[in-house]
Design a protein around this motif. Structure first.
Motif, PDB file in Angstrom:
ATOM      1  N   GLY A 322      17.717  45.262  29.966  1.00 29.92           N
ATOM      2  CA  GLY A 322      17.608  46.306  28.943  1.00 29.92           C
ATOM      3  C   GLY A 322      16.472  46.165  27.966  1.00 29.92           C
ATOM      4  N   GLY A 323      15.646  45.140  28.101  1.00 28.97           N
ATOM      5  CA  GLY A 323      14.564  44.938  27.144  1.00 28.97           C
ATOM      6  C   GLY A 323      15.098  44.508  25.793  1.00 28.97           C
ATOM      7  N   LEU A 324      14.416  44.897  24.722  1.00 24.42           N
ATOM      8  CA  LEU A 324      14.853  44.531  23.369  1.00 24.42           C
ATOM      9  C   LEU A 324      16.079  45.345  22.993  1.00 24.42           C
ATOM     10  CD1 LEU A 324      14.324  43.001  20.680  1.00 24.42           C
ATOM     11  CD2 LEU A 324      12.936  44.975  19.976  1.00 24.42           C
ATOM     12  N   MET A 325      17.156  44.670  22.652  1.00 30.67           N
ATOM     13  CA  MET A 325      18.388  45.367  22.308  1.00 30.67           C
ATOM     14  C   MET A 325      18.319  45.961  20.904  1.00 30.67           C
ATOM     15  SD  MET A 325      21.585  43.205  23.862  1.00 30.67           S
ATOM     16  CE  MET A 325      22.710  44.563  23.454  1.00 30.67           C
ATOM     17  N   ASN A 326      18.905  47.130  20.758  1.00 34.38           N
ATOM     18  CA  ASN A 326      19.128  47.692  19.437  1.00 34.38           C
ATOM     19  C   ASN A 326      20.013  46.709  18.656  1.00 34.38           C
ATOM     20  OD1 ASN A 326      20.741  49.157  17.390  1.00 34.38           O
ATOM     21  ND2 ASN A 326      19.623  50.942  18.129  1.00 34.38           N
ATOM     22  N   PRO A 327      19.631  46.337  17.429  1.00 34.79           N
ATOM     23  CA  PRO A 327      20.423  45.362  16.678  1.00 34.79           C
ATOM     24  C   PRO A 327      21.891  45.748  16.539  1.00 34.79           C
ATOM     25  CG  PRO A 327      18.330  45.730  15.582  1.00 34.79           C
ATOM     26  CD  PRO A 327      18.423  46.745  16.688  1.00 34.79           C
ATOM     27  N   ASN A 328      22.168  47.042  16.355  1.00 32.20           N
ATOM     28  CA  ASN A 328      23.550  47.489  16.233  1.00 32.20           C
ATOM     29  C   ASN A 328      24.343  47.264  17.513  1.00 32.20           C
ATOM     30  OD1 ASN A 328      24.264  48.994  13.601  1.00 32.20           O
ATOM     31  ND2 ASN A 328      22.182  49.680  14.043  1.00 32.20           N
ATOM     32  N   HIS A 329      23.688  47.493  18.645  1.00 33.02           N
ATOM     33  CA  HIS A 329      24.373  47.294  19.925  1.00 33.02           C
ATOM     34  C   HIS A 329      24.728  45.816  20.106  1.00 33.02           C
ATOM     35  CE1 HIS A 329      22.154  51.108  21.585  1.00 33.02           C
ATOM     36  NE2 HIS A 329      22.995  51.374  20.597  1.00 33.02           N
ATOM     37  N   TYR A 330      23.794  44.947  19.741  1.00 34.98           N
ATOM     38  CA  TYR A 330      24.075  43.522  19.907  1.00 34.98           C
ATOM     39  C   TYR A 330      25.156  43.050  18.941  1.00 34.98           C
ATOM     40  CZ  TYR A 330      23.612  38.490  20.340  1.00 34.98           C
ATOM     41  OH  TYR A 330      23.889  37.160  20.535  1.00 34.98           O
ATOM     42  N   LEU A 331      25.160  43.572  17.716  1.00 33.75           N
ATOM     43  CA  LEU A 331      26.220  43.193  16.778  1.00 33.75           C
ATOM     44  C   LEU A 331      27.588  43.543  17.351  1.00 33.75           C
ATOM     45  CD1 LEU A 331      24.883  44.228  13.234  1.00 33.75           C
ATOM     46  CD2 LEU A 331      24.909  41.954  14.269  1.00 33.75           C
ATOM     47  N   ALA A 332      27.697  44.731  17.938  1.00 37.11           N
ATOM     48  CA  ALA A 332      28.980  45.143  18.523  1.00 37.11           C
ATOM     49  C   ALA A 332      29.385  44.216  19.666  1.00 37.11           C
ATOM     50  CB  ALA A 332      28.892  46.590  19.012  1.00 37.11           C
ATOM     51  N   SER A 356      25.554  50.073   9.338  1.00 36.50           N
ATOM     52  CA  SER A 356      25.660  49.552  10.699  1.00 36.50           C
ATOM     53  C   SER A 356      26.445  50.539  11.564  1.00 36.50           C
ATOM     54  CB  SER A 356      26.360  48.189  10.706  1.00 36.50           C
ATOM     55  OG  SER A 356      25.642  47.245   9.960  1.00 36.50           O
ATOM     56  N   SER A 357      26.312  50.387  12.869  1.00 33.40           N
ATOM     57  CA  SER A 357      26.880  51.348  13.810  1.00 33.40           C
ATOM     58  C   SER A 357      28.399  51.471  13.700  1.00 33.40           C
ATOM     59  CB  SER A 357      26.523  50.937  15.239  1.00 33.40           C
ATOM     60  OG  SER A 357      27.155  51.785  16.181  1.00 33.40           O
ATOM     61  N   SER A 358      28.877  52.700  13.854  1.00 30.49           N
ATOM     62  CA  SER A 358      30.318  52.934  13.914  1.00 30.49           C
ATOM     63  C   SER A 358      30.925  52.447  15.222  1.00 30.49           C
ATOM     64  CB  SER A 358      30.624  54.426  13.732  1.00 30.49           C
ATOM     65  OG  SER A 358      30.353  54.827  12.406  1.00 30.49           O
ATOM     66  N   LEU A 359      30.073  52.015  16.155  1.00 32.95           N
ATOM     67  CA  LEU A 359      30.599  51.374  17.359  1.00 32.95           C
ATOM     68  C   LEU A 359      31.371  50.116  16.969  1.00 32.95           C
ATOM     69  CD1 LEU A 359      30.745  51.313  20.461  1.00 32.95           C
ATOM     70  CD2 LEU A 359      28.610  50.008  20.458  1.00 32.95           C
ATOM     71  N   ILE A 360      30.942  49.457  15.906  1.00 33.74           N
ATOM     72  CA  ILE A 360      31.647  48.274  15.412  1.00 33.74           C
ATOM     73  C   ILE A 360      33.047  48.655  14.943  1.00 33.74           C
ATOM     74  CG2 ILE A 360      31.640  46.463  13.643  1.00 33.74           C
ATOM     75  CD1 ILE A 360      28.548  46.587  13.782  1.00 33.74           C
ATOM     76  N   ASP A 361      33.169  49.800  14.274  1.00 33.43           N
ATOM     77  CA  ASP A 361      34.487  50.287  13.852  1.00 33.43           C
ATOM     78  C   ASP A 361      35.402  50.479  15.061  1.00 33.43           C
ATOM     79  OD1 ASP A 361      32.268  51.139  12.068  1.00 33.43           O
ATOM     80  OD2 ASP A 361      33.840  52.012  10.837  1.00 33.43           O
ATOM     81  N   ARG A 362      34.824  51.005  16.122  1.00 30.24           N
ATOM     82  CA  ARG A 362      35.618  51.273  17.323  1.00 30.24           C
ATOM     83  C   ARG A 362      36.019  49.986  18.038  1.00 30.24           C
ATOM     84  NH1 ARG A 362      33.148  56.966  19.798  1.00 30.24           N
ATOM     85  NH2 ARG A 362      33.052  58.042  17.783  1.00 30.24           N
ATOM     86  N   VAL A 363      35.134  48.984  17.998  1.00 27.54           N
ATOM     87  CA  VAL A 363      35.477  47.671  18.549  1.00 27.54           C
ATOM     88  C   VAL A 363      36.638  47.067  17.769  1.00 27.54           C
ATOM     89  CG1 VAL A 363      34.685  45.280  18.802  1.00 27.54           C
ATOM     90  CG2 VAL A 363      33.220  47.162  19.546  1.00 27.54           C
TER      91      VAL A 363
END
Length: 553
Positions: A322-332, A356-363
């Motif tokens: 995936g190359g350089l990861m989006n920081p929010n994606h990696y945090l999740a 920070s991404s709401s993906l973290i909320d969903r996790v």
């Protein structure tokens, strides 16, 4: 902000700084602290500025260090002060200035054992770890620390940040006292400064040298499963981006028998080896695909590639898939992995900044883990990491830390080393690199589209944005969705955001001024698609512009 035509390409001769002029300006230029641009000002990561702009000069540093010495006495902080520096050109003279003032004030200063010989760089997380381990067994003489660094800022900048005895970034109440006192000292003509000649200071018995590298590296297996990484034979490409952790990686490799290849061993305070960032400036931002272009180009040579900023409190993760990861994606990903592979208390909170991404909320919801959303700035995680009520604290700008494997405190400041090594652990344990892990999360929880834009803002405009509240937002919808919340205070601790966050079912935006630059930032996210994200950003910009217009700006 448009992308510079030379973004991601090698720095040109005209992009490089004149180090001699910069250091001369540090000693010879005199700031006028009646001007907002030249006074001591602590943002979310200390005081930063440039000598040529009279915003980071010797007067600033000696006044800040005098103010900190006084603060220590007033608060019965009588243990050692751990002092570190990064590789920026202004860090070396500021380091010398700090020693001269601190020793003159009777402070026991501890530095890396080769710090006086032109190298001896010390990352931010190492200072935090030193403070925490010292204070566990020395409650009567607690330690604190200073790091001379402007983080990922351009080569012309300098910076200094204070970590009190909890080991993390100083909270606003402390930094306000320090900056006020420092500005008073400068205004009064520096008459209250205690300062020794440098040679006398470095020969003082109050100056102690220690092996910070060995101390930190020897403890890393307390927080990362180094044995799993070694057993799996994960190949790790490392680009320190010329930063303060460059001498740590070979020691880590030898200690734990890891397959680590440092692909760039250059230390050059002009950072002339760096590809230009998106705006055409040299900036050591490990979350930028332009600054990280060199590492991305060789991503297929390693199982995992990692980069860090100059003080190593941030991380950049590059994978072949995936190359350089989006920081929010990696945090999740990091949060999901840790919460399912560490035996931590189920009451420990997941800490995230409100941008920070709401993906973290969903996790967090999927794993039934408590979530705490706080304002921008890692200082909001310090207390929770210190008492282990937070398992993880992370922010959108690629900075995070988490508990040790046994559930105890590791650091209370961002640690780029452990987030980099965690990427290798994830691959070793799960057989999936972090990007593949992210794709599985997104398939289940939703694919986020995240963006951030910046715009120039005057001091008056920044003040207006800081003071915005829900009453200032009359809109009922955002990008076609009903507005559910307009926040001026963070849900996790009810602290002021310093701006606003507008939330719908399918997306959100937050607008806030920068604490260190003359800009404001809009962060936005959509769980529909990129077109929807752009609509959110356009409407957010319109709301901010309307607020400025209403204020007559």
């Amino acid at each position: 902000m448009s992308i510079h035509p030379f973004a991601g390409k090698p720095a040109r001769p005209e992009d490089r700084i004149n180090i001699g002029q910069l250091v001369s300006d540090y000693f010879l230029q005199t700031p006028n602290v009646s001007l907002a641009t030249e006074k001591v000002t602590f943002g979310t990561s200390g005081h930063r500025g440039s000598a040529s702009k009279r915003s980071f000069n010797e007067h600033h540093i000696i006044a800040i260090c005098q103010a900190i010495a006084e603060f220590r006495r007033e608060n019965n902080i009588f243990g050692p002060l751990f002092l570190g520096k990064d590789t920026h050109a202004l860090s070396e003279p500021a380091f010398a200035s700090a020693i001269s003032v601190l020793i003159a004030n009777g402070v026991n200063v501890v530095v890396q054992n080769d710090a006086l010989s032109g190298r001896g760089f010390t990352p931010t997380p190492v200072i935090s770890r030193l403070i925490i381990t010292h204070n566990k067994t020395n409650a009567d003489k607690v330690a604190d620390g200073l790091i001379i660094t402007p983080s990922h800022n351009p080569p012309s900048d300098g910076g200094i940040k204070y970590n009190p005895p909890h080991g993390g970034p100083a909270e606003g109440g402390i930094t306000k006292k320090i900056e006020q006192r420092a500005n008073e000292i400068i205004t009064a003509g520096l008459v209250d400064i205690k300062k020794l000649p440098y040679q006398e200071a470095v020969n003082s018995a109050l100056l102690t040298k220690e092996d910070f590298i060995g101390d930190y590296v020897n403890q890393l297996d307390q927080v990362i499963d180094m044995q799993a990484i070694a057993k799996a034979g994960i190949s790790i490409g490392v680009d320190p981006l010329g930063g303060s952790g460059i001498d740590y990686w070979p020691v880590i490799a030898e200690k734990y028998q890891l397959n680590i290849n440092v692909v760039n061993e250059v230390v050059d305070s002009s950072f002339a080896f760096m590809p230009l960032d998106k705006d055409g400036k040299i900036r050591m931002d490990c979350s930028s695909k332009y600054a990280m272009a060199g590492l991305i180009a060789i991503k297929d040579d390693f199982d995992i590639s990692v980069g860090n900023d100059p003080d190593f409190d941030r991380h950049g993760i590059v994978t072949p898939s995936g190359g350089l990861m989006n920081p929010n994606h990696y945090l999740a990903v990091a949060i999901h992995y840790l919460m399912t592979h560490r035996d931590w208390s189920e009451t420990c909170k997941i800490g995230k900044t409100l941008v920070s991404s709401s993906l973290i909320d969903r996790v967090a919801k999927q794993l039934s883990r408590p979530l705490s959303e706080v304002p921008v700035g890692f200082k909001w995680f310090v207390e929770g990491l210190a008492d282990a009520s937070y398992a993880f604290g992370g922010e959108e700008s690629a900075g995070a830390s988490f508990l040790a494997r046994d559930g105890s405190t590791w650091t209370t400041d961002k640690d780029g080393f452990i987030l980099a090594l965690l990427a290798a652990e994830i691959l070793a344990v799960t057989g999936k690199d972090p990007y593949q892990y992210y794709l599985e999360l997104a398939k289940t929880l939703g694919q986020p589209c995240y963006g951030r834009v910046e715009a120039v803002a005057s001091l008056e405009q920044k003040r207006v944005l800081t003071a915005l509240s829900s009453a200032d937002v009359s809109a009922k919808s955002l990008a076609g969705d009903k507005i559910l919340q307009v926040l001026s205070h963070a849900p996790g601790n009810n602290a002021a955001i310093g701006g606003i966050k507008v939330v719908t079912d399918n997306g959100w935006f937050a607008a806030r001024p920068s604490g260190t630059e003359e800009i404001y930032k809009i962060y936005a996210e959509s769980f529909i698609d990129d077109e929807h994200l752009q609509s959110i950003i356009i409407e957010a910009q319109a709301m901010v512009s309307a607020a400025f217009k209403a204020a007559g700006l």
